[in-house]
Motif scaffolding. Sequence first.
Motif, PDB file in Angstrom:
ATOM      1  N   ALA A 145      -1.973  -2.138 -12.200  1.00  0.00           N
ATOM      2  CA  ALA A 145      -2.110  -3.268 -13.117  1.00  0.00           C
ATOM      3  C   ALA A 145      -3.479  -3.904 -12.918  1.00  0.00           C
ATOM      4  O   ALA A 145      -4.114  -3.774 -11.875  1.00  0.00           O
TER       5      ALA A 145
ATOM      6  N   ASP B 138      -4.271  -6.846 -12.355  1.00  0.00           N
ATOM      7  CA  ASP B 138      -4.317  -7.972 -11.436  1.00  0.00           C
ATOM      8  C   ASP B 138      -3.939  -7.582 -10.016  1.00  0.00           C
ATOM      9  O   ASP B 138      -3.544  -8.423  -9.223  1.00  0.00           O
ATOM     10  N   ASP B 139      -4.043  -6.292  -9.654  1.00  0.00           N
ATOM     11  CA  ASP B 139      -3.749  -5.899  -8.284  1.00  0.00           C
ATOM     12  C   ASP B 139      -4.656  -6.636  -7.312  1.00  0.00           C
ATOM     13  O   ASP B 139      -5.816  -6.928  -7.604  1.00  0.00           O
ATOM     14  N   GLN B 140      -4.139  -6.928  -6.131  1.00  0.00           N
ATOM     15  CA  GLN B 140      -4.862  -7.670  -5.122  1.00  0.00           C
ATOM     16  C   GLN B 140      -5.213  -6.744  -3.968  1.00  0.00           C
ATOM     17  O   GLN B 140      -4.333  -6.160  -3.350  1.00  0.00           O
TER      18      GLN B 140
ATOM     19  N   LEU C  37       0.668  -4.291  -8.043  1.00  0.00           N
ATOM     20  CA  LEU C  37       1.533  -4.062  -9.185  1.00  0.00           C
ATOM     21  C   LEU C  37       1.133  -2.777  -9.881  1.00  0.00           C
ATOM     22  O   LEU C  37      -0.037  -2.560 -10.186  1.00  0.00           O
TER      23      LEU C  37
ATOM     24  N   ARG D 236       1.918  -0.594 -13.316  1.00  0.00           N
ATOM     25  CA  ARG D 236       2.540  -0.671 -14.637  1.00  0.00           C
ATOM     26  C   ARG D 236       3.472   0.526 -14.833  1.00  0.00           C
ATOM     27  O   ARG D 236       3.136   1.655 -14.494  1.00  0.00           O
TER      28      ARG D 236
ATOM     29  N   TYR E  42       6.898  -3.531 -14.390  1.00  0.00           N
ATOM     30  CA  TYR E  42       5.992  -3.325 -13.265  1.00  0.00           C
ATOM     31  C   TYR E  42       6.779  -2.962 -12.011  1.00  0.00           C
ATOM     32  O   TYR E  42       7.930  -3.381 -11.839  1.00  0.00           O
TER      33      TYR E  42
ATOM     34  N   PHE F 184       2.217 -14.940  -5.570  1.00  0.00           N
ATOM     35  CA  PHE F 184       1.762 -13.814  -6.385  1.00  0.00           C
ATOM     36  C   PHE F 184       2.805 -13.466  -7.446  1.00  0.00           C
ATOM     37  O   PHE F 184       2.487 -13.329  -8.629  1.00  0.00           O
TER      38      PHE F 184
ATOM     39  N   THR G  56       3.288 -16.115 -10.162  1.00  0.00           N
ATOM     40  CA  THR G  56       2.174 -16.166 -11.112  1.00  0.00           C
ATOM     41  C   THR G  56       2.131 -14.946 -12.017  1.00  0.00           C
ATOM     42  O   THR G  56       1.987 -15.066 -13.240  1.00  0.00           O
ATOM     43  N   LYS G  57       2.257 -13.765 -11.415  1.00  0.00           N
ATOM     44  CA  LYS G  57       2.079 -12.521 -12.167  1.00  0.00           C
ATOM     45  C   LYS G  57       3.344 -12.035 -12.853  1.00  0.00           C
ATOM     46  O   LYS G  57       3.271 -11.329 -13.862  1.00  0.00           O
ATOM     47  N   LEU G  58       4.502 -12.390 -12.307  1.00  0.00           N
ATOM     48  CA  LEU G  58       5.789 -11.948 -12.864  1.00  0.00           C
ATOM     49  C   LEU G  58       6.691 -13.167 -13.035  1.00  0.00           C
ATOM     50  O   LEU G  58       7.666 -13.350 -12.315  1.00  0.00           O
TER      51      LEU G  58
END
Length: 284
Positions: free
Chosen positions: A11, A13-15, A21, A23, A31, A110, A113-115
């Motif tokens: 994804a 926005d992976d950290q 994450l 896709r 995800y 995380f 925010t992302k999910l």
Amino acid sequence: MPRAKTPQEPADDDQPDGPELLRDLDRRNAYQLMIGGTPQSHVDLDDPTYLEYEYVRQIAHLVDLVAEAGAPLRVLHLGGGALTLPRYVAVTRPGSGQQVVEIDGKLLDFVRTKLPLPRNARVRLRTGDARDVLGRVPEGAFDLTVTDVFAAARIPKHFTSTEYVALSKRALRPTGVHLVNLADGMAGTGLAFTRRQVATAKAHFAHVLLLADPGILRGRKFGNIVLMASDAPLPVAGLVRRAASDPFPNRVVRGQELDDFQGGAKPVTDADAQESPQPPADSF
């Protein structure tokens, strides 16, 4: 452990050095959460009732059967991940009050925010050691406790003992259900870890059963085994039907069959507790 889901791609926005994450290219807005290279959770933001992982579906069967359809539940989730099961409960049983305890506060931030959680989901997120928090919740407050705690793909030993199960029972209403996601199945071990977990649950609850892939129960492969325990009768007939009709059919082990499976295994105590087995290198 969860079956790998393909195809996938990282994804946007992976950290780096943190949660990742992937896709799910088979679904528009889904995800998979990876932690340390281990698949941890799968979430479909458009359809929270879609459950990719077998063991999550097994737990969801109990969620569906434990009370009248649509009735709200009080659920304590010990271990957070991507909050797959809290999402499921929120949309299938509106008005349910849920708490999630996760030791990794950055992971919770995380995921939040992302999910994002479904609208109107009543889910309280708490950071801390799940056993410590469990020991402080009000007595008899919950219909379900769901233990799904892993560190580096293994269950920490302080979540495996009779002292831990006693805390879970204390948190439950008299008809409440204690659920645990176990991991076992290596050839040559005789599933010693799971057998002792059965004995530990039986030390506290009148009714205990397991749900798992038959290959795991035969020691042919490593994977998830769901343990359910309650002082009230469990919905065995419904669980058997759903286990048989799952895309990956699994077995319900209870009664004399479970007694035979346990054999001479004894309950685990804090004094002799051990982590769950190390997964084989090719598990994921």
